[in-house]
Scaffold this motif. Structure first.
Motif, PDB file in Angstrom:
ATOM      1  N   VAL A 181       0.865  -1.178   0.000  1.00  0.00           N
ATOM      2  CA  VAL A 181       0.000   0.000   0.000  1.00  0.00           C
ATOM      3  C   VAL A 181       0.903   1.230   0.000  1.00  0.00           C
ATOM      4  CG1 VAL A 181      -1.766   1.231   1.326  1.00  0.00           C
ATOM      5  CG2 VAL A 181      -1.724  -1.260   1.347  1.00  0.00           C
ATOM      6  N   LEU A 182       0.532   2.242  -0.774  1.00  0.00           N
ATOM      7  CA  LEU A 182       1.315   3.480  -0.779  1.00  0.00           C
ATOM      8  C   LEU A 182       0.617   4.527   0.061  1.00  0.00           C
ATOM      9  CD1 LEU A 182       2.244   3.667  -4.560  1.00  0.00           C
ATOM     10  CD2 LEU A 182       3.661   2.915  -2.650  1.00  0.00           C
ATOM     11  N   ILE A 183       1.281   4.952   1.121  1.00  0.00           N
ATOM     12  CA  ILE A 183       0.720   5.998   1.980  1.00  0.00           C
ATOM     13  C   ILE A 183       1.854   6.942   2.343  1.00  0.00           C
ATOM     14  CG2 ILE A 183      -0.374   6.516   4.192  1.00  0.00           C
ATOM     15  CD1 ILE A 183      -1.719   3.790   4.114  1.00  0.00           C
ATOM     16  N   SER A 184       1.707   8.199   1.953  1.00  0.00           N
ATOM     17  CA  SER A 184       2.791   9.108   2.313  1.00  0.00           C
ATOM     18  C   SER A 184       2.556   9.659   3.715  1.00  0.00           C
ATOM     19  CB  SER A 184       2.934  10.230   1.285  1.00  0.00           C
ATOM     20  OG  SER A 184       1.694  10.716   0.949  1.00  0.00           O
ATOM     21  N   PRO A 185       3.637  10.052   4.382  1.00  0.00           N
ATOM     22  CA  PRO A 185       3.504  10.591   5.737  1.00  0.00           C
ATOM     23  C   PRO A 185       2.808  11.954   5.744  1.00  0.00           C
ATOM     24  CG  PRO A 185       5.722   9.801   5.305  1.00  0.00           C
ATOM     25  CD  PRO A 185       5.014   9.872   3.987  1.00  0.00           C
ATOM     26  N   SER A 186       2.837  12.608   6.889  1.00  0.00           N
ATOM     27  CA  SER A 186       2.097  13.863   7.017  1.00  0.00           C
ATOM     28  C   SER A 186       2.644  14.684   8.161  1.00  0.00           C
ATOM     29  CB  SER A 186       0.632  13.552   7.314  1.00  0.00           C
ATOM     30  OG  SER A 186       0.545  12.900   8.575  1.00  0.00           O
ATOM     31  N   ILE A 187       2.230  15.929   8.187  1.00  0.00           N
ATOM     32  CA  ILE A 187       2.533  16.789   9.336  1.00  0.00           C
ATOM     33  C   ILE A 187       1.217  17.223   9.974  1.00  0.00           C
ATOM     34  CG2 ILE A 187       4.699  17.615   8.365  1.00  0.00           C
ATOM     35  CD1 ILE A 187       3.103  20.303   7.846  1.00  0.00           C
ATOM     36  N   ASP A 188       1.313  17.595  11.228  1.00  0.00           N
ATOM     37  CA  ASP A 188       0.119  18.036  11.948  1.00  0.00           C
ATOM     38  C   ASP A 188       0.108  19.565  12.014  1.00  0.00           C
ATOM     39  OD1 ASP A 188      -1.877  18.681  13.641  1.00  0.00           O
ATOM     40  OD2 ASP A 188      -1.362  17.202  15.172  1.00  0.00           O
ATOM     41  N   PRO A 189      -0.852  20.192  11.343  1.00  0.00           N
ATOM     42  CA  PRO A 189      -0.854  21.664  11.313  1.00  0.00           C
ATOM     43  C   PRO A 189      -1.146  22.298  12.669  1.00  0.00           C
ATOM     44  CG  PRO A 189      -2.881  20.807  10.342  1.00  0.00           C
ATOM     45  CD  PRO A 189      -1.990  19.619  10.598  1.00  0.00           C
ATOM     46  N   LEU A 190      -1.642  21.489  13.616  1.00  0.00           N
ATOM     47  CA  LEU A 190      -1.978  22.054  14.923  1.00  0.00           C
ATOM     48  C   LEU A 190      -0.959  21.700  16.017  1.00  0.00           C
ATOM     49  CD1 LEU A 190      -5.843  21.463  14.941  1.00  0.00           C
ATOM     50  CD2 LEU A 190      -4.565  23.533  14.330  1.00  0.00           C
ATOM     51  N   SER A 191       0.072  20.976  15.658  1.00  0.00           N
ATOM     52  CA  SER A 191       1.078  20.627  16.676  1.00  0.00           C
ATOM     53  C   SER A 191       1.940  21.851  16.968  1.00  0.00           C
ATOM     54  CB  SER A 191       1.969  19.501  16.163  1.00  0.00           C
ATOM     55  OG  SER A 191       2.755  19.972  15.080  1.00  0.00           O
ATOM     56  N   ASP A 192       2.658  21.783  18.083  1.00  0.00           N
ATOM     57  CA  ASP A 192       3.566  22.892  18.411  1.00  0.00           C
ATOM     58  C   ASP A 192       4.604  23.105  17.318  1.00  0.00           C
ATOM     59  OD1 ASP A 192       2.324  23.566  20.717  1.00  0.00           O
ATOM     60  OD2 ASP A 192       3.678  22.447  22.038  1.00  0.00           O
ATOM     61  N   ASN A 194       4.092  23.000  14.173  1.00  0.00           N
ATOM     62  CA  ASN A 194       3.570  23.601  12.935  1.00  0.00           C
ATOM     63  C   ASN A 194       2.497  24.663  13.109  1.00  0.00           C
ATOM     64  OD1 ASN A 194       5.121  21.916  11.101  1.00  0.00           O
ATOM     65  ND2 ASN A 194       3.874  20.243  11.908  1.00  0.00           N
ATOM     66  N   ARG A 195       1.950  24.806  14.316  1.00  0.00           N
ATOM     67  CA  ARG A 195       0.832  25.747  14.459  1.00  0.00           C
ATOM     68  C   ARG A 195       1.315  27.179  14.218  1.00  0.00           C
ATOM     69  NH1 ARG A 195       1.277  28.307  19.392  1.00  0.00           N
ATOM     70  NH2 ARG A 195       2.359  27.176  21.046  1.00  0.00           N
ATOM     71  N   ASP A 196       0.352  28.047  13.930  1.00  0.00           N
ATOM     72  CA  ASP A 196       0.707  29.450  13.707  1.00  0.00           C
ATOM     73  C   ASP A 196       1.349  30.034  14.953  1.00  0.00           C
ATOM     74  OD1 ASP A 196      -0.295  29.368  11.206  1.00  0.00           O
ATOM     75  OD2 ASP A 196      -2.211  30.311  11.684  1.00  0.00           O
ATOM     76  N   LEU A 197       2.316  30.899  14.748  1.00  0.00           N
ATOM     77  CA  LEU A 197       2.936  31.604  15.875  1.00  0.00           C
ATOM     78  C   LEU A 197       2.873  33.098  15.581  1.00  0.00           C
ATOM     79  CD1 LEU A 197       6.271  29.596  16.524  1.00  0.00           C
ATOM     80  CD2 LEU A 197       4.108  29.416  17.777  1.00  0.00           C
ATOM     81  N   GLU A 198       2.729  33.871  16.636  1.00  0.00           N
ATOM     82  CA  GLU A 198       2.820  35.331  16.487  1.00  0.00           C
ATOM     83  C   GLU A 198       4.271  35.692  16.190  1.00  0.00           C
ATOM     84  OE1 GLU A 198       0.364  37.418  16.681  1.00  0.00           O
ATOM     85  OE2 GLU A 198      -1.177  36.005  17.346  1.00  0.00           O
ATOM     86  N   LEU A 312      10.003  14.924   6.475  1.00  0.00           N
ATOM     87  CA  LEU A 312       8.923  15.735   7.057  1.00  0.00           C
ATOM     88  C   LEU A 312       9.294  17.209   7.121  1.00  0.00           C
ATOM     89  CD1 LEU A 312       7.766  13.643  10.145  1.00  0.00           C
ATOM     90  CD2 LEU A 312       6.527  14.021   8.016  1.00  0.00           C
ATOM     91  N   THR A 313      10.587  17.473   7.277  1.00  0.00           N
ATOM     92  CA  THR A 313      11.015  18.867   7.405  1.00  0.00           C
ATOM     93  C   THR A 313      10.638  19.679   6.165  1.00  0.00           C
ATOM     94  OG1 THR A 313      13.145  18.085   6.618  1.00  0.00           O
ATOM     95  CG2 THR A 313      12.938  18.463   8.991  1.00  0.00           C
ATOM     96  N   VAL A 314      10.524  19.016   5.026  1.00  0.00           N
ATOM     97  CA  VAL A 314      10.151  19.737   3.804  1.00  0.00           C
ATOM     98  C   VAL A 314       8.700  20.214   3.908  1.00  0.00           C
ATOM     99  CG1 VAL A 314       9.789  19.494   1.303  1.00  0.00           C
ATOM    100  CG2 VAL A 314      11.845  18.529   2.382  1.00  0.00           C
ATOM    101  N   SER A 315       7.809  19.288   4.275  1.00  0.00           N
ATOM    102  CA  SER A 315       6.401  19.706   4.428  1.00  0.00           C
ATOM    103  C   SER A 315       6.240  20.725   5.553  1.00  0.00           C
ATOM    104  CB  SER A 315       5.505  18.490   4.705  1.00  0.00           C
ATOM    105  OG  SER A 315       5.138  17.875   3.482  1.00  0.00           O
ATOM    106  N   GLU A 316       7.010  20.544   6.621  1.00  0.00           N
ATOM    107  CA  GLU A 316       6.921  21.513   7.730  1.00  0.00           C
ATOM    108  C   GLU A 316       7.260  22.919   7.239  1.00  0.00           C
ATOM    109  OE1 GLU A 316       8.324  18.223  11.083  1.00  0.00           O
ATOM    110  OE2 GLU A 316       9.663  19.867  10.579  1.00  0.00           O
ATOM    111  N   ALA A 317       8.300  23.024   6.429  1.00  0.00           N
ATOM    112  CA  ALA A 317       8.711  24.341   5.932  1.00  0.00           C
ATOM    113  C   ALA A 317       7.710  24.875   4.913  1.00  0.00           C
ATOM    114  CB  ALA A 317      10.098  24.239   5.319  1.00  0.00           C
ATOM    115  N   LEU A 318       7.236  23.998   4.018  1.00  0.00           N
ATOM    116  CA  LEU A 318       6.278  24.453   2.997  1.00  0.00           C
ATOM    117  C   LEU A 318       4.986  24.919   3.652  1.00  0.00           C
ATOM    118  CD1 LEU A 318       6.757  21.710   0.231  1.00  0.00           C
ATOM    119  CD2 LEU A 318       7.630  24.057   0.199  1.00  0.00           C
TER     120      LEU A 318
END
Ligand code: UDP
Length: 407
Positions: A181-192, A194-198, A312-318
């Motif tokens: 099965v092909l399943i690519s990994p992921s990042i969590d947009p709400l984790s510390d 990746n979440r938005d920061l001021e 994962l660092t690529v998706s985190e940065a993108l």
């Protein structure tokens, strides 16, 4: 509910669908096993995936195998060899590997509806599978496109005992008698991570870590590992230094199951010595907000990997809309379409060329980052990954069926 918080990012219907699929799996025990609780991409994903599976009614659990120094030296060899880097894999290495599987199997509960085994380190637990037990999945997170043959031949009979194998990219699949099965990994947009920061938080963290922001900042975040090519990053930066005024930051940490880090870090420090524009920062693996802030403070993110499972660092940065220049290896081309959602390179010279180009063309760089963020939203967020896993668990109940009715 935590899942509802994803609706504004991915849409309500995505969350509804997850609940619909999960209803068919209610109470199912899914036991994840890997080799480290902190450090590296697998732990990063499980930390976020397991609680959400539980919220969806799956009885998800997570165990970590235990091994000594010799075991981790052997598994690092296996890891490097499967990535295609030549290793001397001895009969003693095989024994150490198999003995540790046996010790762990004796100490662990291997009962579950789904035994979800991550990467080669705990793969041999399958030899201790219970009769009439649940299904076993081998989830391979590494680039298996050109493995060293003796090491793959050693591991292959073990993998063949599983019910299903999962790979991150089509190029990694191997000839196997079991379904893949092909399943690519992921990042969590709400984790510390990746979440938005001021902006004020970003500034405060940079101040605390002594990261100057007086010049454009170019960053690579990675374990200190030869396959992440941190020395190549320094060489590329040194090539452009006479043309653009910027700073380079190499951020890394260790993982419990990676014994090579200290050696690589020493080489990196030696190569960076004497250049005040190059900063090497070691952070404990729990520094998620710090990594988040550093990625946000950066003007360009590098991921100059020579081999990469996904990166994962690529998706985190993108996701932070940053322009990324990354090695065209492993799962990275899934994340970056060259010159559209980032830049793919194959050499130190290529990295240097694009570094100079992007530093001198901020509008183009910004567009790459914006496109990258949308690509990640569509493809590499945790909700898509959850859906893929739920569907795979469901398919285990319906072997050979192409169509499963959810209603
Ligand atoms: N990471 C971190 N601190 C570091 C280095 C890496 O938190 O000093 C994180 C990084 O942000 C990413 C993960 O570790 O979430 C690494 O995953 P990736 O797939 O990029 O590489 P792996 O380490 O699994 O080969």
């Amino acid at each position: 509910m935590a899942l509802d918080q994803y609706a504004p990012i991915v849409g309500e219907s995505v969350i509804d669908e997850l609940r619909l699929i999960a209803r068919k799996l209610g109470g199912r025990v899914v036991r994840n096993v890997n080799s480290t609780a902190i450090g590296g991409g697998v732990a990063e994903i499980l930390n976020r995936m397991v609680p959400l599976l539980r919220e969806l009614g799956i009885d998800a659990r997570w165990d970590v195998i235990k091994g000594g120094e010799r075991f981790y030296a052997v598994t690092k060899k296996i890891h490097n060899a499967l990535h295609g880097a030549a290793q001397d894999f001895t009969a003693e290495d095989r024994d150490v590997f198999l003995d540790t599987q046996k010790t762990n199997a004796a100490a662990m509960d291997l009962g579950a509806d789904v035994m979800f085994i991550h990467d080669p380190q705990p793969a041999g637990l399958i030899h201790f599978r219970k009769k009439n037990g649940g299904r076993w999945i081998w989830r391979c997170h590494i680039d298996l496109s050109a493995p060293q043959s003796d090491v793959w031949e050693f591991l292959k009979p073990t993998v063949e005992k599983y019910d299903v194998s999962v790979f991150s990219a089509p190029a990694f699949s191997q000839s196997l008698p079991i379904p893949q099965v092909l399943i690519s990994p992921s990042i969590d947009p709400l984790s510390d991570k990746n979440r938005d920061l001021e902006e004020s938080e970003v500034s405060a963290i940079c101040d605390r870590l002594d990261i100057p922001r007086d010049k454009p900042l170019v960053t690579q975040v990675s374990r200190f590992d030869y396959l992440k090519d941190p020395v190549g990053v320094i060489e590329a930066f040194k090539m452009v230094k006479d043309h653009v005024d910027a700073r380079l930051l190499l951020v890394g940490g260790s993982a419990d199951d990676d014994p090579e880090g200290a050696k690589v870090l020493a080489e990196v420090r030696e190569r960076a010595a004497g250049d005040p524009d190059i900063q090497v920062l070691c952070l404990p693996p729990t520094c998620n907000i710090e990594i988040n802030a550093i990625q946000r403070a950066s003007d360009i993110i590098l991921q100059k990997s020579i081999k990469e499972g996904f990166g994962l660092t690529v998706s985190e940065a993108l996701w932070k809309a940053k322009p990324v220049i990354a090695g065209a290896v492993g799962g990275i081309p899934l994340q970056i379409a060259h010159k559209y959602s980032g830049i793919l390179t194959r050499s130190v010279e290529g990295t240097a060329y694009w570094l100079k180009q992007l530093l001198q063309s901020p509008d183009f760089a910004r567009k790459l980052g914006e496109n990258g963020r949308e690509h990640v939203r569509e493809n590499f967020l945790l909700t898509r990954h959850l859906r893929d896993y739920l569907l795979m668990f469901l398919s285990l109940d319906h072997p050979g069926k192409d169509l499963i009715y959810l209603q």
